[in-house]
Design a protein around this motif. Structure first.
Motif, PDB file in Angstrom:
ATOM      1  N   PRO A 557       7.766  -8.603  12.951  1.00 32.01           N
ATOM      2  CA  PRO A 557       8.073 -10.044  12.931  1.00 32.01           C
ATOM      3  C   PRO A 557       6.834 -10.869  12.564  1.00 32.01           C
ATOM      4  O   PRO A 557       5.687 -10.461  12.790  1.00 32.01           O
ATOM      5  N   GLN A 561       8.456 -15.888  14.147  1.00 31.83           N
ATOM      6  CA  GLN A 561       9.623 -15.160  14.641  1.00 31.83           C
ATOM      7  C   GLN A 561       9.399 -14.649  16.070  1.00 31.83           C
ATOM      8  O   GLN A 561      10.329 -14.630  16.888  1.00 31.83           O
ATOM      9  N   ILE A 635      17.111 -16.184  12.370  1.00 28.03           N
ATOM     10  CA  ILE A 635      15.839 -15.615  12.830  1.00 28.03           C
ATOM     11  C   ILE A 635      15.568 -14.261  12.187  1.00 28.03           C
ATOM     12  O   ILE A 635      14.445 -13.980  11.751  1.00 28.03           O
TER      13      ILE A 635
END
Length: 721
Positions: A557, A561, A635
């Motif tokens: 990520p 995030q 996301i």
């Protein structure tokens, strides 16, 4: 657990249960915690009294001394434990766990004996106890704090017991104290039912039995259910000649019941103000005589050992007669397959002192067990099924085991095996609802409010009004587990592609090719096949299971995030979890060590044994997540080209139970396979049960459960179509 200072009427006046006792004897898998009343004894000390039976658990003044007098001295434990042979296991069964004081006294004696007798280094102690009304942890902590003050020598043991003390749900809870070679099985539920579940059948040449009984229920006048004929019938089944028993009680119903089930009884001096107590020994064809009131025990001859009153009943004339044979125990075992099943089987055997050669055609965790992380979370069931629910009992044992191994890993400078995170199940694919979750102890499973669930998960718009929160769940690091297990000095790994297994009366021999393509053969006393879907190829007696391909996906990520991804593992129709890759993780998978990774999956493709990484299955896992939790759509990256993955082949039976036990017409070939997607939750308890069956000990699973796991069960007689 009636004790002397609060004297109960220990007479033969209550052959039928009281109205109160009858109402408590109705079978239910719902465990009723003990109600503790605190009362003043005649020495001015506050003592815990059972709210169910109105009897004292112990005297604060001398309860520990009484445990030592009644159960340790009058079962001849100082001498009998001292005389154990290397690798021999001594089994004690107790009726009425109560406060655990008898266990603590026995444990302390065992530690002391092992300190001064080097030959006990490999001997084992198995303590089995039953309890229908277990004391809640909070009350038990308060009770045992008294003994920590009064008997400081118990302080460390009290801490270990409380740390391992299980949630109060029915079934067998195995507590393993590896440093002391001590195994404690606490069976919560009706004692007669629990004893019935103890398997005395064995596929090995050894049949398990109890060496010594602690009959420590409340007095017959208070609780006749622990002195019922059904209890003594089970004692007879689980004992053998020279098994001993001790009890504070001299009630007529106790004396007659012991005699009727084959025990020779003897009245001896009771503890303190109690004039008499009973000791007993199961008879055999040997003519047992009364040798000076049965006082044939020897002094321990160490000033460090607590003084015991050794005036006892007739003990075994030659205690070696009651010793479990060790000459036929395996001197060497082979385990084929180094996934989670093979690793845990090797671990359980090695912890019993059995050298293990662990084989795999490629490397440990090369198959489906080698994911970056495994979510340790149970498949829940309504509580009335829980005592026979493998997933629940397995999950609780695994949780205790991995936390215990974390301590070993830390000592060795390794990363933890289990990262305690908790987990939130959104109940999208569950066999249980919030009302049924409420039946469970909160420490195991509970339902959070919508606001609490949002806080703990980090989700903002998801409807979380129905959820299952598992506070003991966490992420298992397979690489760390492998490293810790392979450090065991009795486990030796070899890369061998096994081609054949042959069994004779004396041994089993495997032949295969090593990493240099050379043909080798290895012989051992027995072999355990843990080769997942390839197990059938090694022995056609093993069911040819369903093969299910599962691909797990993960990505690294961004910093942004990380702030909005779920904070804890989530279960939906799949699962997702954020974790930080640790040192060593890159040996198994393409991860960036010391960086956060987000894991999601897994796919579920039947009858596909290819393990290539597929972009379409990354997409399947993403779609599954965002469908279940729509706020994740913005996301989770839509560009999955940089995602990593791992595919493995799960093995599943038609009844979804694993395969654990001896193969048909075999004494030396065993199997542990078909863990499905729950290997890290159920393999540890299955490995314990398998090892116990192999060595002739009592497994932590019921006879009925062992039948459901049997390689030879009816459901596995018809091939899959």
């Amino acid at each position: 657990m009636s004790k002397s200072t609060f004297e109960s009427k220990d007479t033969d006046t209550s052959s039928t249960p009281s109205k109160n006792t009858q109402s408590l004897s109705i079978h239910s898998s719902n465990i009723t915690p003990a109600k503790i009343d605190w009362q003043m004894d005649d020495t001015g000390n506050k003592v815990p009294v059972s709210g169910e039976f109105g009897d004292v658990y112990f005297s604060n003044a001398d309860g520990l001394a009484e445990s030592r007098h009644v159960f340790l001295a009058h079962n001849q434990l100082p001498e009998r434990l001292t005389n154990l042979a290397p690798n021999q296991c001594f089994t004690i069964a107790e009726l009425g766990f109560g406060t655990g004081l008898n266990l603590l006294a026995t444990w302390q004696l065992w530690r002391q004996l092992r300190d001064i007798h080097p030959q006990l280094a490999t001997a084992k102690l198995h303590f089995i106890s039953t309890e229908k009304f277990p004391i809640p942890r909070t009350d038990l902590t308060q009770i045992l704090a008294l003994w920590g003050q009064r008997a400081p020598e118990l302080t460390t043991l009290i801490e270990l017991l409380l740390a391992a003390y299980p949630p109060l749900i029915a079934g067998c809870h195995r507590l393993s104290f590896f440093d002391d070679n001590l195994t404690v099985d606490i069976w919560l539920g009706d004692a007669a039912e629990s004893l019935t579940k103890l398997s005395s059948n064995s596929s090995s040449s050894h049949v398990p039995y109890v060496d010594a009984w602690f009959l420590d229920g409340f007095a017959p006048s208070c609780n006749s259910t622990l002195w019922a004929d059904s209890i003594f019938a089970q004692m007879q089944r689980l004992s053998r000649p020279n098994t001993t028993a001790a009890t504070y009680s001299c009630a007529g119903i106790v004396k007659r019941a012991l005699q009727d089930c084959g025990f020779q009884i003897k009245k001896v001096k009771g503890f303190g103000r109690k004039n008499e107590m009973l000791t007993a020994i199961m008879l055999d064809t040997v003519n047992l005589t009364d040798n000076n009131n049965g006082n044939n025990s020897k002094d321990i001859n160490s000033k460090d050992i607590i003084s015991y009153n050794n005036t006892s009943t007739a003990a075994p004339d030659n205690d070696s007669q009651s010793a479990k044979p060790t000459d036929n125990l395996p001197a060497h075992s082979i385990v084929i397959g180094a996934g989670v099943s093979g690793l845990l089987t090797a671990w359980s055997l090695a912890n019993r002192g059995i050298p293990v050669t662990l084989l795999d055609k490629s490397a440990p965790l090369a198959g489906a067990s080698g994911n970056p992380r495994a979510l340790l979370a149970p498949k829940m069931t309504p509580i009335h099924h829980v005592d026979e629910h493998l997933h629940t009992i397995g999950y609780l044992y695994s949780s205790r085991l991995y936390r215990c191994l974390n301590v070993d890993a830390k000592k060795s400078g390794l990363v933890p095996i289990l990262e305690p995170t908790g987990a939130l199940d959104l109940l999208m694919k569950a066999n249980i609802g919030t009302e049924q979750i409420a039946d469970y102890p909160d420490e195991m499973a509970t339902t959070l409010s919508h606001e609490q669930a949002q806080t703990v998960s980090g989700l903002k718009t998801q409807d979380l009004s129905e959820n299952l929160y598992l506070p003991q769940s966490g992420l298992v690091n397979p690489q760390a587990l492998k490293d810790t297990i392979l450090m065991h000095p009795l486990i030796h790994f070899q890369q061998v592609d096994v081609k054949s297994i042959s069994e004779t009366e004396e041994s089993v021999c495997i032949k295969g090719n090593n990493q240099d393509k050379q043909t080798i053969s290895i012989s051992a006393d027995n072999v355990v096949i843990c080769a997942a879907f390839e197990s059938h190829q090694l022995d056609k007696r093993i069911f040819d299971c369903r093969k299910i391909r599962g691909q797990l996906s993960w990505f690294t990520p961004t910093t942004e995030q990380l702030t909005i991804l779920p904070k804890i593992p989530l279960k939906y129709s799949g699962y997702c979890a954020l974790f930080t890759a640790q040192t060593g993780d890159a040996q198994l998978n393409d991860v960036v060590e010391q960086q956060s990774q987000f894991l999601l999956g897994a796919s579920f493709i039947r009858n596909d044994t290819d393990i290539d990484i597929r972009t379409e299955e990354h997409q399947i896992s993403r779609d599954k997540l965002v469908t279940a939790i729509p706020e994740m759509d913005s996301i989770i990256p839509t560009d999955i080209s940089l995602w990593q993955g791992r595919a493995g082949i799960r093995t599943q039976t038609p009844d979804y139970h694993p395969i654990v036990g001896a193969l048909a017409d075999s004494k030396r070939t065993w199997v542990m396979s078909a863990m499905g997607a729950k290997g890290y939750a159920i393999a540890p308890i299955c490995a314990e049960a398998l090892t116990d069956m192999m060595l002739g000990a009592f497994p932590p699973l019921s006879t009925a459960m062992l039948t459901r796991l049997s390689p030879n069960r009816t459901r596995l007689q018809t091939p899959l179509t």
